[in-house]
Design an enzyme around this catalytic site. Sequence first.
Site, mmCIF file in Angstrom:
data_model
loop_
_atom_site.group_PDB
_atom_site.id
_atom_site.type_symbol
_atom_site.label_atom_id
_atom_site.label_comp_id
_atom_site.label_asym_id
_atom_site.label_seq_id
_atom_site.Cartn_x
_atom_site.Cartn_y
_atom_site.Cartn_z
ATOM 1 N N LYS A 107 0.859 -1.192 0.000
ATOM 2 C CA LYS A 107 0.000 0.000 0.000
ATOM 3 C C LYS A 107 0.887 1.232 0.000
ATOM 4 C CE LYS A 107 -4.525 0.654 0.424
ATOM 5 N NZ LYS A 107 -5.492 -0.322 -0.057
ATOM 6 N N GLY A 219 -20.446 6.905 2.954
ATOM 7 C CA GLY A 219 -19.502 7.209 1.877
ATOM 8 C C GLY A 219 -20.199 7.133 0.542
HETATM 9 N N1 GLU Z 1 -7.201 0.033 -3.558
HETATM 10 C C1 GLU Z 1 -7.962 -1.155 -3.771
HETATM 11 C C2 GLU Z 1 -8.019 -1.997 -2.504
HETATM 12 O O1 GLU Z 1 -7.855 -1.521 -1.407
HETATM 13 C C3 GLU Z 1 -7.471 -1.929 -4.988
HETATM 14 C C4 GLU Z 1 -6.050 -2.375 -4.932
HETATM 15 C C5 GLU Z 1 -5.523 -2.897 -6.250
HETATM 16 O O2 GLU Z 1 -6.247 -2.963 -7.205
HETATM 17 O O3 GLU Z 1 -4.338 -3.223 -6.266
HETATM 18 O O4 GLU Z 1 -8.327 -3.148 -2.547
#
Ligand code: GLU
Length: 428
Positions: A107, A219
């Site tokens: 992340k 949201g």
């Molecule tokens: N941001 C999204 C999640 O939290 C997608 C992550 C991605 O596609 O790599 O799952």
Amino acid sequence: MSNTSYNPYAIAQQQFDSVAAKIGLDSATCELLRQPMREYHFLIPVKMDDGSVKIFNGYRIQHNDARGPAKGGIRFHPQETIDTIRALSMWMTWKCSVVDIPLGGGKGGIICDPRNLSEREQEQLCRGYVRQMARNVGPVQDVPAPDVMTNAKHMLWMLDEYETIHGGKYPGFITGKPVGMGGSLGRTEATGFGVIYVLREALKKLGIALDKTTASFQGFGNVSQYAVRLYQQLGGNVLAISCYDAKDKKAYTFRKKDGFNLDALTRITDSYGTIDKDKAKELGCDILPGEEWIEQDVDILVPAALENQITAANVNNISKQVKVILEAANGPTTPDADKVIEERGIFLIPDFLANAGGVTCSYFEQVQCNQNYFWGKDEVLQKLDSKMTSAFNAVYELACNKSLRMRDAAYVIAINRVAQSVKGRGWV
Ligand code: GLU
């Protein structure tokens, strides 16, 4: 992020520790999996439109890549913290594992408020982020994607910078790209639709007809908008939606007793998911305080905003009518509230299972990029549905067979797969 008295990283570790103890995981594997393997913190200088230079803090955290390259979004948020990103990277590992895609967890984030940045400043920020991380991310290392307040446009700027630095075409570096530029059809809808695919399966198991249910959402960003769309298409009735208003620095709950007209509502919503209050009144919405989304007499509650939203302070306000909590956001429920929900017998579909549709479609995007052959939207969504449905069924079956809560059952499956991988590789 928005409720700073709970630390998401401590929560993620607490959840992990409790399941690791239940399955008797050895101490080396526990130590390896209860924290991220790699963390990057860097500064991104950006020349602002007024000629000044502003320094932004950027992060990328790779929790685990035993099952494949790290995978996960990049968030833009003014209250971003390293511990939030640590937790989210860990949850990404479990998310990819529970839906059984060959990816690890990562992340990233930048402390910034894109609502106050021009297009050019945002582009510079994206390019600066990639310049700092170009050696440590990529198709076979770590693959970013959109997340809170980032979208396909940001992904394309990042891809362009990465390809400029590496001198080639690397569409597998990043997912959530625009369609026609390496993106997958259905990616924008994927997280929200995935949330509703698992809800549909859960209601079947619970013997509740979806088209007789009502819901309240927290949201109204990308995930929520598509979840509402599919839920309504299947006959569900959304009675309340709350969203944050950055101008007023507070949230509001919009209530419409006879249900929302989604197209009309999205027309009066900005790109950050903020609904225009005055126009909503014209549509006949009641406008209530933000926290009231949780108090509505509905069958289903869908937290689809940020972490730490259902807490000890508000969990007792949940109406007796609520039968299902569908965690569309990452980490929306704190452990103390989680306990109350369990005691009340509300069926909770945990975050890293419920919202795995986004990353699953990201994986499809990578597959399509690798083949350089793109599927039609129906094919993408049908594959997504089948992946989400089988992941849900596997978790549900284990939960029933071993008398586990859905969250714990999802953790058992996810942790076991990752543990098997780190052991098989000889890391522990
Ligand atoms: N941001 C999204 C999640 O939290 C997608 C992550 C991605 O596609 O790599 O799952």
